[in-house]
Design an enzyme around this catalytic site. Structure first.
Site, PDB file in Angstrom:
ATOM      1  N   SER A  15       0.847  -1.201   0.000  1.00 59.53           N
ATOM      2  CA  SER A  15       0.000   0.000   0.000  1.00 59.53           C
ATOM      3  C   SER A  15       0.877   1.244   0.000  1.00 59.53           C
ATOM      4  CB  SER A  15      -0.913   0.017   1.237  1.00 59.53           C
ATOM      5  OG  SER A  15      -0.142   0.088   2.425  1.00 59.53           O
ATOM      6  N   ASP A  54       9.508 -10.409   5.579  1.00 59.58           N
ATOM      7  CA  ASP A  54       9.804  -9.583   6.743  1.00 59.58           C
ATOM      8  C   ASP A  54      11.169  -8.950   6.505  1.00 59.58           C
ATOM      9  OD1 ASP A  54      10.547  -8.495   9.176  1.00 59.58           O
ATOM     10  OD2 ASP A  54       9.923 -10.229  10.362  1.00 59.58           O
ATOM     11  N   VAL A  55      11.215  -7.634   6.367  1.00 56.54           N
ATOM     12  CA  VAL A  55      12.481  -6.976   6.000  1.00 56.54           C
ATOM     13  C   VAL A  55      13.529  -7.048   7.107  1.00 56.54           C
ATOM     14  CG1 VAL A  55      11.416  -5.403   4.342  1.00 56.54           C
ATOM     15  CG2 VAL A  55      11.663  -4.689   6.743  1.00 56.54           C
ATOM     16  N   CYS A  80      10.605   1.244   1.331  1.00 59.54           N
ATOM     17  CA  CYS A  80       9.453   2.018   1.802  1.00 59.54           C
ATOM     18  C   CYS A  80       8.830   1.430   3.064  1.00 59.54           C
ATOM     19  CB  CYS A  80       8.379   2.105   0.723  1.00 59.54           C
ATOM     20  SG  CYS A  80       8.856   2.975  -0.772  1.00 59.54           S
ATOM     21  N   TYR A 155      10.111   6.940  16.302  1.00 57.18           N
ATOM     22  CA  TYR A 155      10.010   7.104  14.858  1.00 57.18           C
ATOM     23  C   TYR A 155      11.086   8.051  14.340  1.00 57.18           C
ATOM     24  CZ  TYR A 155       7.860   8.110  10.312  1.00 57.18           C
ATOM     25  OH  TYR A 155       7.627   8.257   8.962  1.00 57.18           O
ATOM     26  N   THR A 190      -1.791   8.603   2.633  1.00 59.08           N
ATOM     27  CA  THR A 190      -1.603   7.155   2.692  1.00 59.08           C
ATOM     28  C   THR A 190      -2.862   6.521   3.281  1.00 59.08           C
ATOM     29  OG1 THR A 190      -0.624   7.318   4.894  1.00 59.08           O
ATOM     30  CG2 THR A 190       0.881   7.439   2.996  1.00 59.08           C
TER      31      THR A 190
END
Length: 249
Positions: A15, A54-55, A80, A155, A190
């Site tokens: 997405s 899973d990165v 991303c 974050y 988003t």
């Protein structure tokens, strides 16, 4: 670098920014391997292969990289994937959850590095193009790396790490002909923002100097293609924010 005829990896591609980027690269003639934890309900896109990944897991990422390289030389990787939960260092419920902080850094920073490193390993094996170039990696930070707001300590820290990683990564990989750049988006339309009211969205847009609206995922994807095409932009962080500077809250 020409996108046509290459393979590309795009993470967070179920997405938002990742999905728009995967479509743009496929439209430009790349074979795209799109990575995300799951693609339930995501419509298939011509030229895009969905691979649940899973990165933060190097084994899964290496497998996806190998799959991308079977179709054409892997020349492009776009990170991303990311999460952005909000929590204060000391809030009403007590101190910031330490596992949550570690998870945000793991996905946003460690996951980005994992994909960058394993994609670069594969790119370094490929045939040189003009001026010795072999590929390009584009990471996603955020203007929170510079203007982190209340509740964004985890974050902002993770995205600040992505910003700081950009130049040394570009220097490390220069000998292999691989460029590394980062995009730091502002407020983008988003799926997460689709859940809030129009009034709230309008309030966010009012804070953007110009153009006074939210950014679109397609604009992020356009910037990705422009950075790929521009062979002399390397080690750079580009803010895509309409000149927005975030207030403390």
């Amino acid at each position: 670098m020409d996108i046509h005829g290459t393979s590309a990896i795009v993470t967070g591609a179920a997405s938002g920014l990742g999905a728009a980027t995967a479509r743009a690269l496929a439209d430009a003639g790349a074979h795209v391997v799109a990575l995300d934890l799951a693609f339930d309900g995501v419509e298939p896109v011509s030229g895009v292969t969905h691979v649940s990944t899973d990165v933060t897991d190097p084994i899964q990422v290496r497998r996806a990289v190998a799959e991308a390289a079977t179709a054409a030389p892997l020349r492009i990787a776009v990170n991303c994937a990311g999460i952005g939960p909000s929590a204060r260092i000391v809030g009403r419920a007590g101190v910031h959850d330490f596992d949550l902080f570690a998870k945000v850094v793991s996905v946003n920073l460690v996951g980005t590095f994992t994909v960058l490193a394993l994609a670069a390993e594969e790119m370094a094996r490929s045939t040189e193009l003009e001026h010795g170039q072999r590929g390009v990696v584009i990471n996603t930070a955020s203007i929170a790396a510079y203007d982190g707001q209340v509740g964004q300590t985890a974050y902002a820290s993770s995205k600040g790490g992505v910003v700081s990683m950009t130049l040394p990564a570009a220097r490390d990989l220069a000998r292999h002909g691989i460029r590394v750049n980062t995009i730091a988006p502002g407020i983008v339309e988003t799926p997460m923002l689709a859940t809030v009211s129009e009034e709230y969205r309008a309030g966010l847009a009012e804070g953007v100097p110009f153009p006074q609206r939210l950014a679109r995922p397609e604009e992020f994807a356009l910037l990705v293609t422009q950075l790929i095409a521009h062979d002399y932009i390397n080690g750079e962080v580009v803010r895509m924010d309409g000149a927005l500077r975030m207030a403390p809250r």
